[in-house]
Design a protein around this motif. Sequence first.
Motif, PDB file in Angstrom:
ATOM      1  N   PHE A   7       0.878  -1.160   0.000  1.00 32.77           N
ATOM      2  CA  PHE A   7       0.000   0.000   0.000  1.00 32.77           C
ATOM      3  C   PHE A   7       0.915   1.208   0.000  1.00 32.77           C
ATOM      4  CE2 PHE A   7      -1.621   3.538   2.463  1.00 32.77           C
ATOM      5  CZ  PHE A   7      -2.744   3.852   1.739  1.00 32.77           C
ATOM      6  N   SER A   8       0.636   2.168  -0.848  1.00 33.35           N
ATOM      7  CA  SER A   8       1.445   3.383  -0.813  1.00 33.35           C
ATOM      8  C   SER A   8       0.574   4.596  -1.078  1.00 33.35           C
ATOM      9  CB  SER A   8       2.599   3.310  -1.820  1.00 33.35           C
ATOM     10  OG  SER A   8       2.109   3.209  -3.125  1.00 33.35           O
ATOM     11  N   ILE A   9       0.966   5.658  -0.452  1.00 33.86           N
ATOM     12  CA  ILE A   9       0.316   6.940  -0.634  1.00 33.86           C
ATOM     13  C   ILE A   9       1.434   7.968  -0.679  1.00 33.86           C
ATOM     14  CG2 ILE A   9      -0.081   7.373   1.827  1.00 33.86           C
ATOM     15  CD1 ILE A   9      -2.729   8.144  -0.665  1.00 33.86           C
ATOM     16  N   GLY A  10       1.386   8.850  -1.641  1.00 30.98           N
ATOM     17  CA  GLY A  10       2.475   9.801  -1.687  1.00 30.98           C
ATOM     18  C   GLY A  10       2.246  10.968  -2.612  1.00 30.98           C
ATOM     19  N   SER A  11       2.728  12.081  -2.178  1.00 30.67           N
ATOM     20  CA  SER A  11       2.743  13.306  -2.958  1.00 30.67           C
ATOM     21  C   SER A  11       3.030  14.435  -1.998  1.00 30.67           C
ATOM     22  CB  SER A  11       1.412  13.562  -3.659  1.00 30.67           C
ATOM     23  OG  SER A  11       1.426  14.848  -4.229  1.00 30.67           O
ATOM     24  N   VAL A  12       3.800  15.361  -2.444  1.00 29.86           N
ATOM     25  CA  VAL A  12       4.101  16.538  -1.633  1.00 29.86           C
ATOM     26  C   VAL A  12       2.812  17.310  -1.350  1.00 29.86           C
ATOM     27  CG1 VAL A  12       5.391  18.695  -1.569  1.00 29.86           C
ATOM     28  CG2 VAL A  12       6.419  16.673  -2.598  1.00 29.86           C
ATOM     29  N   PHE A  13       1.862  17.243  -2.265  1.00 30.31           N
ATOM     30  CA  PHE A  13       0.644  18.029  -2.151  1.00 30.31           C
ATOM     31  C   PHE A  13      -0.530  17.269  -1.534  1.00 30.31           C
ATOM     32  CE2 PHE A  13       3.036  19.471  -5.884  1.00 30.31           C
ATOM     33  CZ  PHE A  13       3.397  20.716  -5.403  1.00 30.31           C
ATOM     34  N   SER A  14      -0.361  16.007  -1.228  1.00 30.99           N
ATOM     35  CA  SER A  14      -1.453  15.195  -0.727  1.00 30.99           C
ATOM     36  C   SER A  14      -1.762  15.490   0.736  1.00 30.99           C
ATOM     37  CB  SER A  14      -1.119  13.705  -0.868  1.00 30.99           C
ATOM     38  OG  SER A  14      -2.125  12.924  -0.271  1.00 30.99           O
ATOM     39  N   THR A  15      -3.043  15.624   1.046  1.00 34.62           N
ATOM     40  CA  THR A  15      -3.452  15.766   2.446  1.00 34.62           C
ATOM     41  C   THR A  15      -3.548  14.395   3.109  1.00 34.62           C
ATOM     42  OG1 THR A  15      -5.787  15.696   1.816  1.00 34.62           O
ATOM     43  CG2 THR A  15      -4.756  17.875   2.001  1.00 34.62           C
ATOM     44  N   LEU A  16      -3.491  13.330   2.317  1.00 34.20           N
ATOM     45  CA  LEU A  16      -3.576  11.989   2.889  1.00 34.20           C
ATOM     46  C   LEU A  16      -2.274  11.538   3.536  1.00 34.20           C
ATOM     47  CD1 LEU A  16      -5.728  10.130   0.230  1.00 34.20           C
ATOM     48  CD2 LEU A  16      -6.411  10.909   2.498  1.00 34.20           C
ATOM     49  N   VAL A  17      -1.134  12.019   3.047  1.00 34.24           N
ATOM     50  CA  VAL A  17       0.141  11.625   3.650  1.00 34.24           C
ATOM     51  C   VAL A  17       0.179  12.028   5.129  1.00 34.24           C
ATOM     52  CG1 VAL A  17       2.649  11.886   3.598  1.00 34.24           C
ATOM     53  CG2 VAL A  17       1.387  11.567   1.464  1.00 34.24           C
ATOM     54  N   PRO A  18      -0.127  13.280   5.478  1.00 35.42           N
ATOM     55  CA  PRO A  18      -0.147  13.623   6.905  1.00 35.42           C
ATOM     56  C   PRO A  18      -1.220  12.856   7.685  1.00 35.42           C
ATOM     57  CG  PRO A  18      -0.131  15.618   5.565  1.00 35.42           C
ATOM     58  CD  PRO A  18      -0.307  14.458   4.637  1.00 35.42           C
ATOM     59  N   ALA A  49       0.300   9.478   8.294  1.00 37.46           N
ATOM     60  CA  ALA A  49       1.434   9.674   9.209  1.00 37.46           C
ATOM     61  C   ALA A  49       0.941   9.871  10.639  1.00 37.46           C
ATOM     62  CB  ALA A  49       2.289  10.855   8.763  1.00 37.46           C
ATOM     63  N   ASN A  50      -0.139  10.630  10.811  1.00 33.71           N
ATOM     64  CA  ASN A  50      -0.694  10.846  12.155  1.00 33.71           C
ATOM     65  C   ASN A  50      -1.248   9.557  12.748  1.00 33.71           C
ATOM     66  OD1 ASN A  50      -0.032  13.547  12.305  1.00 33.71           O
ATOM     67  ND2 ASN A  50      -1.986  14.225  11.450  1.00 33.71           N
ATOM     68  N   LEU A  51      -1.811   8.691  11.911  1.00 33.07           N
ATOM     69  CA  LEU A  51      -2.304   7.403  12.407  1.00 33.07           C
ATOM     70  C   LEU A  51      -1.154   6.481  12.824  1.00 33.07           C
ATOM     71  CD1 LEU A  51      -5.168   6.622   9.857  1.00 33.07           C
ATOM     72  CD2 LEU A  51      -5.422   7.334  12.243  1.00 33.07           C
ATOM     73  N   LEU A  52      -0.038   6.566  12.100  1.00 35.41           N
ATOM     74  CA  LEU A  52       1.103   5.684  12.365  1.00 35.41           C
ATOM     75  C   LEU A  52       2.048   6.212  13.443  1.00 35.41           C
ATOM     76  CD1 LEU A  52       1.886   4.723   8.676  1.00 35.41           C
ATOM     77  CD2 LEU A  52       0.853   3.256  10.410  1.00 35.41           C
ATOM     78  N   LYS A  53       2.045   7.506  13.665  1.00 29.66           N
ATOM     79  CA  LYS A  53       3.007   8.118  14.584  1.00 29.66           C
ATOM     80  C   LYS A  53       2.963   7.546  16.005  1.00 29.66           C
ATOM     81  CE  LYS A  53       5.166  12.399  15.849  1.00 29.66           C
ATOM     82  NZ  LYS A  53       5.330  13.795  15.513  1.00 29.66           N
ATOM     83  N   PRO A  54       1.802   7.294  16.600  1.00 31.75           N
ATOM     84  CA  PRO A  54       1.817   6.703  17.947  1.00 31.75           C
ATOM     85  C   PRO A  54       2.480   5.326  17.996  1.00 31.75           C
ATOM     86  CG  PRO A  54      -0.367   7.561  17.437  1.00 31.75           C
ATOM     87  CD  PRO A  54       0.446   7.631  16.175  1.00 31.75           C
ATOM     88  N   ILE A  55       2.570   4.661  16.865  1.00 30.40           N
ATOM     89  CA  ILE A  55       3.143   3.311  16.826  1.00 30.40           C
ATOM     90  C   ILE A  55       4.630   3.336  16.506  1.00 30.40           C
ATOM     91  CG2 ILE A  55       3.004   1.065  15.662  1.00 30.40           C
ATOM     92  CD1 ILE A  55      -0.040   1.983  15.165  1.00 30.40           C
ATOM     93  N   VAL A  56       5.031   4.129  15.531  1.00 28.69           N
ATOM     94  CA  VAL A  56       6.447   4.162  15.129  1.00 28.69           C
ATOM     95  C   VAL A  56       7.182   5.387  15.641  1.00 28.69           C
ATOM     96  CG1 VAL A  56       6.100   2.693  13.115  1.00 28.69           C
ATOM     97  CG2 VAL A  56       5.978   5.150  12.853  1.00 28.69           C
ATOM     98  N   GLY A  57       6.472   6.285  16.299  1.00 29.22           N
ATOM     99  CA  GLY A  57       7.105   7.461  16.906  1.00 29.22           C
ATOM    100  C   GLY A  57       7.582   8.464  15.871  1.00 29.22           C
ATOM    101  N   ASP A  58       8.591   9.220  16.247  1.00 32.51           N
ATOM    102  CA  ASP A  58       9.119  10.269  15.371  1.00 32.51           C
ATOM    103  C   ASP A  58       9.819   9.717  14.133  1.00 32.51           C
ATOM    104  OD1 ASP A  58       8.134  12.312  16.947  1.00 32.51           O
ATOM    105  OD2 ASP A  58       9.948  12.425  18.176  1.00 32.51           O
TER     106      ASP A  58
END
Length: 140
Positions: A29-40, A43-52
Amino acid sequence: MNGIKISNETYYDKDHNKTFSYQEKYKSFSIGSVFSTLVPFYANLLKPIVGDKIEETFKDFALSKEQTEQIQAVFEEQIDLHIPKMETKLPYDNFIEWKGKKYEMNLRLHSPMNRRIMDFYKIITICKECLAEDKPMSIE
């Protein structure tokens, strides 16, 4: 961060066109683009699990079994939150089975909620495979 890739195998050391594009055993699964609002969003969903680490640029970060279980739980929760908001206006072309009920998914461009649910489902499928086969899930 420009994008996120989640896969059932290391991704960086393989030729995408010879592996992930053509062989069913490779799932990603991949999501990507400098302009995508989905990347953040992801990232916010994954951050509590993988940290910084999610803010860093890295290749093939192998997740532990516990982290994979946590990611599966996060995206299962997201499906539970979003399924009641599904758009069901046009004929359906895809299906998922979730908690004993079959959902018809309209994946056309004007149905972003359905597309997001399918993305969550794909991530959960990768998690389940990695847990069942006792192999690390990779994130990039």
